[in-house]
Each structure stands twice: as C-alpha cells, then as structure tokens.
Design an enzyme around this catalytic site. Sequence first.
Site, PDB file in Angstrom:
ATOM      1  N   ILE A  46       9.614  -3.871   4.101  1.00 47.65           N
ATOM      2  CA  ILE A  46      10.897  -3.775   3.911  1.00 47.65           C
ATOM      3  C   ILE A  46      11.129  -2.242   4.042  1.00 47.65           C
ATOM      4  CG2 ILE A  46      10.449  -3.703   1.461  1.00 47.65           C
ATOM      5  CD1 ILE A  46      13.245  -5.104   0.854  1.00 47.65           C
ATOM      6  N   ALA A  47      12.152  -1.584   4.459  1.00 54.24           N
ATOM      7  CA  ALA A  47      12.538  -0.098   4.591  1.00 54.24           C
ATOM      8  C   ALA A  47      13.885  -0.025   4.513  1.00 54.24           C
ATOM      9  CB  ALA A  47      11.861   0.523   5.737  1.00 54.24           C
ATOM     10  N   GLU A  83       2.190  -7.249  -0.675  1.00 61.44           N
ATOM     11  CA  GLU A  83       1.416  -6.089  -1.042  1.00 61.44           C
ATOM     12  C   GLU A  83       2.239  -4.558  -1.066  1.00 61.44           C
ATOM     13  OE1 GLU A  83      -0.971  -9.236   0.677  1.00 61.44           O
ATOM     14  OE2 GLU A  83       0.485  -8.164   1.323  1.00 61.44           O
ATOM     15  N   ASN A 121       2.541   4.063  -3.928  1.00 66.03           N
ATOM     16  CA  ASN A 121       4.068   4.017  -3.453  1.00 66.03           C
ATOM     17  C   ASN A 121       4.807   3.664  -4.627  1.00 66.03           C
ATOM     18  OD1 ASN A 121       6.935   3.705  -2.412  1.00 66.03           O
ATOM     19  ND2 ASN A 121       6.111   2.234  -0.594  1.00 66.03           N
ATOM     20  N   TYR A 155      10.186  -3.251  -6.881  1.00 64.59           N
ATOM     21  CA  TYR A 155       9.486  -4.689  -7.190  1.00 64.59           C
ATOM     22  C   TYR A 155       9.530  -5.143  -8.370  1.00 64.59           C
ATOM     23  CZ  TYR A 155       8.280  -3.820  -2.306  1.00 64.59           C
ATOM     24  OH  TYR A 155       8.330  -3.687  -0.984  1.00 64.59           O
TER      25      TYR A 155
END
Length: 170
Positions: free
Chosen positions: A75-76, A109, A114, A121
């Site tokens: 995801i970005a 993961e 990060n 999350y």
Amino acid sequence: EGGDLRVVDNVMTIEDLDAIMLIENASFPAPWTRTMFVNEIMNPNSVILVFRWEAKIVGYRCHWTVTDEAHLMTIAVHPAYRQRGLGKFMMEHLEAQCLKGGLRRIVLEVATKNEPAKRLYRRCGFRTIGFRKNYYGILGGDAFIMEKALENPQRNTAHPLQENGIDFDK
C-alpha cells in the site's frame, strides 16, 4: 479524511504502471519492480487497486485473498498527498471489502523501521503478532507481522508472546 477528497478506486491496469512506479520508488527502500506489479495484475488471487483524486493516481493497494483472510501485499500514497487521511481511507476500504467478502482477518508485514506505516496500522486496529528477520532483504530489513480480526472487534486480545513479557510494538 480521504473520503472528503472524493477518491475513486479502480482495478489497476498496465496503463497505470508509470504513475505507480513513481509512487513506489518514492515510497520504499526496496521497491517492487514493474514486473512484480504486472504479475499482481495477472494473478487471480490478487486484488490490486489504484485510488484517484481528480483523475490523478494518488495511491494504490494490493492484497491477496487466501481462504478466509486477506494478506496485504503493498500500500502506498503519493508523497504529495500524504498526511491527508488517504492511507487510513484505503485501509478502511480494504476492511469493508473483506467484511463484504466474508473474510475473517487481514494480515500484513511492515518494516520495523517504517514508523508512519506502523502508526497507521495501529490506528486501524492492527496488532503485532510476529517478526520476520531480513524479510525485506538488505535494503528493507526486518518486518513485524500484524493482523486485524474482522469477525468480532472485541476478539483482539493479547498475543501469547506479549502475555509472556515480549512486546513487539516497542
């Protein structure tokens, strides 16, 4: 929030890859290659979406559906559109898709270094359940495994290792 931006999701196509590669290369120390994205587009177990705002690709997300769970692969958000709630919007969109499809959990993961992703999350209700040494190779390093149970929000209890004094989230 992302919803206020009138973000539209579409299935990723080959034509989207130039824009995707710009975001990917700006986002990760060990980015996916164009071939990896093509493989995901072709993979029947993969759901790979682009998110657009005013026709511009501002983010993307890929997950696999395996039995009763979703495994978030990547995801970005485009660097110019970060800190506007888009990541949270894309995660909530994933959760809604999973609930609609009857899936019971989401697993992912995340690089141990990060911090923005780990914060996202956790804000979305994920908990750390494990660790993968050298998951991202030389450039990306180690990873935490995180999950979110979907069938019952109250079910997210402490992991047995956390009960024994090991706290992965530190």
